[in-house]
Design a protein around this motif. Structure first.
Motif, PDB file in Angstrom:
ATOM      1  N   GLY A 131      -5.738 -13.736  -1.327  1.00 21.63           N
ATOM      2  CA  GLY A 131      -6.227 -12.538  -1.993  1.00 21.63           C
ATOM      3  C   GLY A 131      -6.884 -12.845  -3.325  1.00 21.63           C
ATOM      4  N   PHE A 132      -7.324 -11.776  -3.975  1.00 24.51           N
ATOM      5  CA  PHE A 132      -8.022 -11.878  -5.251  1.00 24.51           C
ATOM      6  C   PHE A 132      -7.430 -10.893  -6.245  1.00 24.51           C
ATOM      7  N   GLY A 133      -7.274 -11.356  -7.476  1.00 19.75           N
ATOM      8  CA  GLY A 133      -6.763 -10.498  -8.532  1.00 19.75           C
ATOM      9  C   GLY A 133      -7.890  -9.803  -9.286  1.00 19.75           C
ATOM     10  N   TRP A 134      -7.495  -8.923 -10.168  1.00 20.14           N
ATOM     11  CA  TRP A 134      -8.413  -8.140 -11.011  1.00 20.14           C
ATOM     12  C   TRP A 134      -8.715  -8.969 -12.253  1.00 20.14           C
ATOM     13  N   LEU A 135      -9.985  -9.277 -12.494  1.00 21.39           N
ATOM     14  CA  LEU A 135     -10.369 -10.072 -13.652  1.00 21.39           C
ATOM     15  C   LEU A 135     -10.646  -9.180 -14.854  1.00 21.39           C
TER      16      LEU A 135
ATOM     17  N   GLY B  26       1.144  -1.156  11.139  1.00 20.39           N
ATOM     18  CA  GLY B  26      -0.274  -1.384  11.348  1.00 20.39           C
ATOM     19  C   GLY B  26      -1.114  -0.905  10.180  1.00 20.39           C
ATOM     20  N   GLY B  27      -2.318  -1.407  10.119  1.00 19.45           N
ATOM     21  CA  GLY B  27      -3.205  -1.047   9.018  1.00 19.45           C
ATOM     22  C   GLY B  27      -2.925  -1.861   7.773  1.00 19.45           C
ATOM     23  N   TRP B  28      -3.524  -1.422   6.667  1.00 16.46           N
ATOM     24  CA  TRP B  28      -3.454  -2.181   5.421  1.00 16.46           C
ATOM     25  C   TRP B  28      -2.983  -1.293   4.278  1.00 16.46           C
ATOM     26  N   PHE B  29      -2.049  -1.852   3.494  1.00 17.11           N
ATOM     27  CA  PHE B  29      -1.620  -1.180   2.277  1.00 17.11           C
ATOM     28  C   PHE B  29      -2.790  -1.135   1.290  1.00 17.11           C
ATOM     29  N   SER B  30      -2.739  -0.189   0.383  1.00 17.33           N
ATOM     30  CA  SER B  30      -3.737  -0.177  -0.685  1.00 17.33           C
ATOM     31  C   SER B  30      -3.538  -1.351  -1.632  1.00 17.33           C
ATOM     32  N   SER B  31      -2.280  -1.739  -1.831  1.00 18.78           N
ATOM     33  CA  SER B  31      -1.996  -2.883  -2.693  1.00 18.78           C
ATOM     34  C   SER B  31      -0.571  -3.350  -2.459  1.00 18.78           C
ATOM     35  N   THR B  32      -0.316  -4.598  -2.838  1.00 16.38           N
ATOM     36  CA  THR B  32       1.039  -5.134  -2.844  1.00 16.38           C
ATOM     37  C   THR B  32       1.327  -5.715  -4.214  1.00 16.38           C
ATOM     38  N   ASP B  33       2.589  -6.023  -4.465  1.00 17.97           N
ATOM     39  CA  ASP B  33       2.916  -6.690  -5.716  1.00 17.97           C
ATOM     40  C   ASP B  33       2.392  -8.124  -5.691  1.00 17.97           C
ATOM     41  N   ALA B  34       2.437  -8.770  -6.843  1.00 14.53           N
ATOM     42  CA  ALA B  34       1.832 -10.097  -6.969  1.00 14.53           C
ATOM     43  C   ALA B  34       2.465 -11.105  -6.037  1.00 14.53           C
ATOM     44  N   ALA B  35       3.747 -10.945  -5.757  1.00 17.50           N
ATOM     45  CA  ALA B  35       4.443 -11.882  -4.880  1.00 17.50           C
ATOM     46  C   ALA B  35       4.172 -11.595  -3.410  1.00 17.50           C
ATOM     47  N   GLY B  36       3.595 -10.426  -3.123  1.00 16.81           N
ATOM     48  CA  GLY B  36       3.365 -10.049  -1.735  1.00 16.81           C
ATOM     49  C   GLY B  36       4.624  -9.653  -1.007  1.00 16.81           C
TER      50      GLY B  36
ATOM     51  N   ALA C 240      -3.559  -8.261 -16.544  1.00 15.79           N
ATOM     52  CA  ALA C 240      -2.111  -8.029 -16.508  1.00 15.79           C
ATOM     53  C   ALA C 240      -1.687  -7.195 -15.313  1.00 15.79           C
ATOM     54  N   ASP C 241      -2.632  -6.584 -14.616  1.00 14.22           N
ATOM     55  CA  ASP C 241      -2.306  -5.806 -13.421  1.00 14.22           C
ATOM     56  C   ASP C 241      -1.712  -6.744 -12.368  1.00 14.22           C
ATOM     57  N   PRO C 242      -0.446  -6.555 -12.004  1.00 13.58           N
ATOM     58  CA  PRO C 242       0.179  -7.500 -11.069  1.00 13.58           C
ATOM     59  C   PRO C 242      -0.154  -7.239  -9.608  1.00 13.58           C
ATOM     60  N   ALA C 243      -0.772  -6.122  -9.316  1.00 14.22           N
ATOM     61  CA  ALA C 243      -0.997  -5.746  -7.921  1.00 14.22           C
ATOM     62  C   ALA C 243      -2.137  -6.548  -7.322  1.00 14.22           C
ATOM     63  N   VAL C 244      -2.029  -6.762  -6.002  1.00 11.73           N
ATOM     64  CA  VAL C 244      -3.118  -7.336  -5.225  1.00 11.73           C
ATOM     65  C   VAL C 244      -3.748  -6.175  -4.463  1.00 11.73           C
ATOM     66  N   HIS C 245      -4.963  -5.807  -4.816  1.00 14.48           N
ATOM     67  CA  HIS C 245      -5.610  -4.624  -4.253  1.00 14.48           C
ATOM     68  C   HIS C 245      -6.417  -4.990  -3.003  1.00 14.48           C
ATOM     69  N   THR C 246      -6.275  -4.176  -1.978  1.00 15.97           N
ATOM     70  CA  THR C 246      -7.005  -4.432  -0.738  1.00 15.97           C
ATOM     71  C   THR C 246      -8.500  -4.314  -0.937  1.00 15.97           C
ATOM     72  N   TRP C 247      -8.959  -3.300  -1.674  1.00 17.07           N
ATOM     73  CA  TRP C 247     -10.404  -3.114  -1.828  1.00 17.07           C
ATOM     74  C   TRP C 247     -11.037  -4.283  -2.581  1.00 17.07           C
TER      75      TRP C 247
END
Length: 412
Positions: free
Chosen positions: A35-39, A95-105, A47-54
């Protein structure tokens, strides 16, 4: 007729240098485990720890295109995105995809399922499939199956917006934005799979939302709707700067829709209805009339009310990016000189105000005086719009970018 900039060696060389600068900047977003983090504005993971699907899906799409362009390291970065889309961001239970997960997944940060996110999963998987990345084709098949089963409503020919985690509750809200991105995703999926049903569905979405609903609203694009697809023109009046669902009409979406209408016209060839290009030209012209240079400074305002007055006056980087891509597409399609003039004016604006030569990438948001700001968007979350802006003007309107690069990339 003035020579088109896209045909001039100097312009092409500049676009290529900017492409390399952008893809180098985005490398820092790659996360261990996929995945990719928010730069942030300096190109560091925020500092946003979430991994965003979009974000992950859009970056996967970008690096799939970059791989097809022959940029070293791009293929493994696309694979890093695919690892998250087949791993931490995918709901293996429902099934499907979450909008985001925590940094650890280890846990979803947001358990809802949105059409917007799923549109970008389809786009990423389609581009990665064309790029030959491992695991992309099964991901595309799965993503299209989820969209088919849960989001696309055959009764209306449009997509619903969102669900809870187990698909038991469908949100009452309907949105034009997610449907717009599904048009883009469906065109890419049609090219990647050869299944023309996705192209037909893309045309159906555009026909209803633009040729019927937007036309009936004086060509001011409604963004928000009830479950029965009645426009809700006062939606989020108390949150006018919402990043995904702002009040009023979003000028950049007029331009984005215009680009997609030209792409549909090219995809359908002789079967394309004449209104596609006519509506694209109308939306482009109105966006310049009502959104560009309308408040005492250069640039596009973010949103307008229903009397064409600016509401949120910040300048988003993606709006001129979409405008210049549309100008290039319309110039190629119609041969009209005015689109070349607009293309040059828009690139002059982007180079002067948006390209961040000191810290990398583009400023994602500017204040009304064209200085960097972060009212709606903080940092530089992804490369999707900026990267496409330096690439798509070089490509035909159809097929979609990945397929065009696979066929003719060596000619660029």
């Amino acid at each position: 007729m003035t020579d088109a900039w896209v045909d001039l060696p100097g312009h092409r060389a500049w676009l290529h240098r900017e492409e390399l600068r952008l893809t180098d900047f985005g490398m820092a977003a790659a996360l261990p485990g996929g995945g990719f983090g928010w730069l942030d504005a300096d190109g560091r993971r925020s500092a946003d720890p979430a991994v965003h699907t979009w974000i992950t899906a859009r970056m996967t799409h970008v690096y799939s295109l970059a791989h097809l362009r022959g940029i070293p390291g791009a293929g493994p970065l696309a694979d890093n995105g695919l690892a998250a889309l087949t791993g931490r961001l995918r709901d293996s239970e429902h099934g499907g995809w979450f909008s985001s997960t925590d940094a650890a997944g280890a846990a979803p940060a947001a358990t809802g399922k949105s059409a917007y996110d799923h549109a970008f999963v389809v786009l990423a998987a389609a581009s990665a499939t064309v790029a030959g990345r491992p695991g992309a084709a099964p991901l595309l098949e799965e993503a299209l199956g989820v969209v088919e089963q849960h989001f696309f409503d055959t009764a209306t020919g449009l997509s619903v917006e969102g669900y809870d985690r187990d698909w038991s509750v469908c949100e009452d809200y309907r949105g034009a934005n997610s449907n717009m991105h599904l048009v883009e995703a469906f065109l890419a999926a049609a090219d990647a799979t050869g299944d023309t049903v996705w192209r037909d569905r893309a045309l159906g979405i555009a026909e209803r939302l633009i040729h019927r609903i937007t036309a009936a609203n004086g060509w001011r694009l409604p963004e928000h709707f009830t479950a029965g697809w009645e426009p809700v023109l006062d939606y989020n009046r108390d949150q006018p700067a919402h990043p995904f669902r702002p009040f009023g009409s979003t000028v950049g979406h007029w331009l984005e829709w215009a680009r997609l209408l030209v792409a549909l016209d090219a995809s359908l060839g002789e079967a394309a209805p004449g209104w596609l290009v006519e509506d694209a030209e109308r939306l482009f012209d109105l966006s310049l009339t009502h959104g560009w240079d309308v408040d005492g400074a250069a640039g596009f305002v973010y949103t307008l009310d229903w009397d064409d007055r600016p509401v949120v006056r910040e300048r988003m980087h993606w709006v001129p990016a979409e405008a210049l891509m549309t100008a290039a597409a319309l110039r190629r399609r119609t041969g009209e000189e005015r689109y070349e003039e607009a293309y040059r004016t828009l690139w002059d604006y982007v180079r002067r105000y948006l390209v961040d030569t000191a810290r990398g990438s583009w400023h994602h948001e500017l204040a009304p005086d064209n200085t960097p700001s972060a009212t709606v968007w903080a940092g530089k979350p992804d490369l999707y719009h900026a990267y496409q802006a330096v690439l798509l003007p070089l490509l035909p309107a159809a097929p979609s970018a990945a397929t065009a690069l696979r066929a003719n990339g060596a000619a660029l």
